[in-house]
Design a protein around this motif. Structure first.
Motif, PDB file in Angstrom:
ATOM      1  N   SER A 191      36.167  60.032  48.543  1.00  0.00           N
ATOM      2  CA  SER A 191      35.449  59.285  49.591  1.00  0.00           C
ATOM      3  C   SER A 191      36.212  58.035  50.035  1.00  0.00           C
ATOM      4  CB  SER A 191      34.048  58.911  49.116  1.00  0.00           C
ATOM      5  OG  SER A 191      34.107  58.097  47.965  1.00  0.00           O
ATOM      6  N   ASN A 192      36.973  57.407  49.139  1.00  0.00           N
ATOM      7  CA  ASN A 192      37.777  56.234  49.528  1.00  0.00           C
ATOM      8  C   ASN A 192      38.854  56.613  50.542  1.00  0.00           C
ATOM      9  OD1 ASN A 192      36.253  54.851  47.682  1.00  0.00           O
ATOM     10  ND2 ASN A 192      37.917  54.445  46.258  1.00  0.00           N
ATOM     11  N   MET A 193      39.377  57.823  50.425  1.00  0.00           N
ATOM     12  CA  MET A 193      40.368  58.296  51.388  1.00  0.00           C
ATOM     13  C   MET A 193      39.701  58.585  52.733  1.00  0.00           C
ATOM     14  SD  MET A 193      43.440  58.375  50.147  1.00  0.00           S
ATOM     15  CE  MET A 193      44.241  59.493  51.278  1.00  0.00           C
ATOM     16  N   LYS A 194      38.542  59.177  52.686  1.00  0.00           N
ATOM     17  CA  LYS A 194      37.822  59.513  53.919  1.00  0.00           C
ATOM     18  C   LYS A 194      37.441  58.255  54.700  1.00  0.00           C
ATOM     19  CE  LYS A 194      36.039  63.922  52.298  1.00  0.00           C
ATOM     20  NZ  LYS A 194      34.843  64.687  51.900  1.00  0.00           N
ATOM     21  N   GLU A 195      37.293  57.131  53.991  1.00  0.00           N
ATOM     22  CA  GLU A 195      37.002  55.861  54.665  1.00  0.00           C
ATOM     23  C   GLU A 195      38.233  55.330  55.398  1.00  0.00           C
ATOM     24  OE1 GLU A 195      35.471  53.177  51.705  1.00  0.00           O
ATOM     25  OE2 GLU A 195      33.680  54.416  51.367  1.00  0.00           O
ATOM     26  N   ARG A 196      39.410  55.706  54.961  1.00  0.00           N
ATOM     27  CA  ARG A 196      40.651  55.217  55.566  1.00  0.00           C
ATOM     28  C   ARG A 196      40.904  55.820  56.950  1.00  0.00           C
ATOM     29  NH1 ARG A 196      43.170  51.895  52.587  1.00  0.00           N
ATOM     30  NH2 ARG A 196      45.375  51.920  52.944  1.00  0.00           N
ATOM     31  N   PHE A 197      40.489  57.057  57.148  1.00  0.00           N
ATOM     32  CA  PHE A 197      40.649  57.693  58.446  1.00  0.00           C
ATOM     33  C   PHE A 197      39.610  58.789  58.609  1.00  0.00           C
ATOM     34  CE2 PHE A 197      43.005  60.360  55.652  1.00  0.00           C
ATOM     35  CZ  PHE A 197      44.028  59.595  55.108  1.00  0.00           C
ATOM     36  N   SER A 198      39.136  58.907  59.831  1.00  0.00           N
ATOM     37  CA  SER A 198      38.122  59.921  60.124  1.00  0.00           C
ATOM     38  C   SER A 198      38.751  61.304  60.070  1.00  0.00           C
ATOM     39  CB  SER A 198      37.519  59.678  61.505  1.00  0.00           C
ATOM     40  OG  SER A 198      38.477  59.974  62.508  1.00  0.00           O
ATOM     41  N   LYS A 199      37.919  62.288  59.977  1.00  0.00           N
ATOM     42  CA  LYS A 199      38.381  63.676  59.935  1.00  0.00           C
ATOM     43  C   LYS A 199      39.170  64.024  61.199  1.00  0.00           C
ATOM     44  CE  LYS A 199      36.327  68.097  58.755  1.00  0.00           C
ATOM     45  NZ  LYS A 199      35.034  68.791  58.611  1.00  0.00           N
ATOM     46  N   GLY A 200      38.642  63.635  62.351  1.00  0.00           N
ATOM     47  CA  GLY A 200      39.301  63.946  63.619  1.00  0.00           C
ATOM     48  C   GLY A 200      40.678  63.327  63.740  1.00  0.00           C
ATOM     49  N   SER A 201      40.785  62.041  63.373  1.00  0.00           N
ATOM     50  CA  SER A 201      42.095  61.388  63.491  1.00  0.00           C
ATOM     51  C   SER A 201      43.084  61.949  62.472  1.00  0.00           C
ATOM     52  CB  SER A 201      41.970  59.874  63.361  1.00  0.00           C
ATOM     53  OG  SER A 201      41.558  59.503  62.066  1.00  0.00           O
ATOM     54  N   TYR A 202      42.599  62.330  61.289  1.00  0.00           N
ATOM     55  CA  TYR A 202      43.473  62.925  60.287  1.00  0.00           C
ATOM     56  C   TYR A 202      44.046  64.247  60.806  1.00  0.00           C
ATOM     57  CZ  TYR A 202      45.220  64.971  55.991  1.00  0.00           C
ATOM     58  OH  TYR A 202      46.039  65.548  55.045  1.00  0.00           O
ATOM     59  N   ILE A 203      43.174  65.092  61.324  1.00  0.00           N
ATOM     60  CA  ILE A 203      43.604  66.397  61.838  1.00  0.00           C
ATOM     61  C   ILE A 203      44.636  66.213  62.943  1.00  0.00           C
ATOM     62  CG2 ILE A 203      42.833  68.438  63.115  1.00  0.00           C
ATOM     63  CD1 ILE A 203      40.116  68.081  61.594  1.00  0.00           C
ATOM     64  N   GLN A 204      44.347  65.309  63.857  1.00  0.00           N
ATOM     65  CA  GLN A 204      45.244  65.075  64.989  1.00  0.00           C
ATOM     66  C   GLN A 204      46.583  64.497  64.525  1.00  0.00           C
ATOM     67  OE1 GLN A 204      43.529  62.600  68.008  1.00  0.00           O
ATOM     68  NE2 GLN A 204      45.203  62.924  69.431  1.00  0.00           N
TER      69      GLN A 204
END
Length: 156
Positions: A64-77
């Protein structure tokens, strides 16, 4: 009297066999489902998703700490853009070191300490339009809500 003794021997032999079976099953379970093997399995799954360009699935394996660093959409992109477009590759190969248990570790200087963490060095090998190159990254795996999750190092 002989029948009673024979019956007792059979019961004791059956109990001994049952104890042996339980011990063997416990040893197999310990070997196959040990924490270090589970940590390796989640890192392997993460990078298999990354190989296939399934960045949404790999993002799900983050702590969850990683997920706070970047959203799913921005990570995928970002992952697709940087690794696939800029490097000019479709996929990559990867290898992993043996897991190393770390008693306590922090994702960053300000992050809370995590306990019972496994560190695995992952080497990604790319073959693209700019030549062949390796990218090495220490990946950390920690249990969160009974599931092993991937964490990256942001310490400076």
């Amino acid at each position: 009297m002989y029948r009673k003794t024979a019956l007792i021997k059979r019961i004791l032999m059956g109990m001994a066999l049952l104890v042996c079976i339980v011990i063997v099953l416990f040893l197999i379970r310990s070997a196959m489902f040990s924490p270090d093997k589970q940590a390796v399995a989640v890192v392997e799954e993460f990078y298999r998703f990354e190989q296939e360009g399934e960045f949404s699935a790999s993002w799900q394996l983050f702590h969850s700490n990683m997920k706070e660093r970047f959203s799913k959409g921005s990570y995928i992109q970002d992952r697709a853009h940087v690794f696939m477009n800029h490097f000019g590759v479709d996929t990559f190969e990867f290898s992993m070191s043996e897991p190393e248990q770390v008693k306590q570790w922090k994702m960053s200087k300000t992050a809370p300490a995590m306990k019972n963490v496994y560190k695995i060095l992952v080497t990604q090998t790319y073959k693209g339009k700019y030549g062949n190159f390796d990218l090495e990254q220490e990946v950390f795996v920690v249990k969160e809500k009974e599931k092993w999750r991937v964490v990256w190092d942001y310490n400076q």
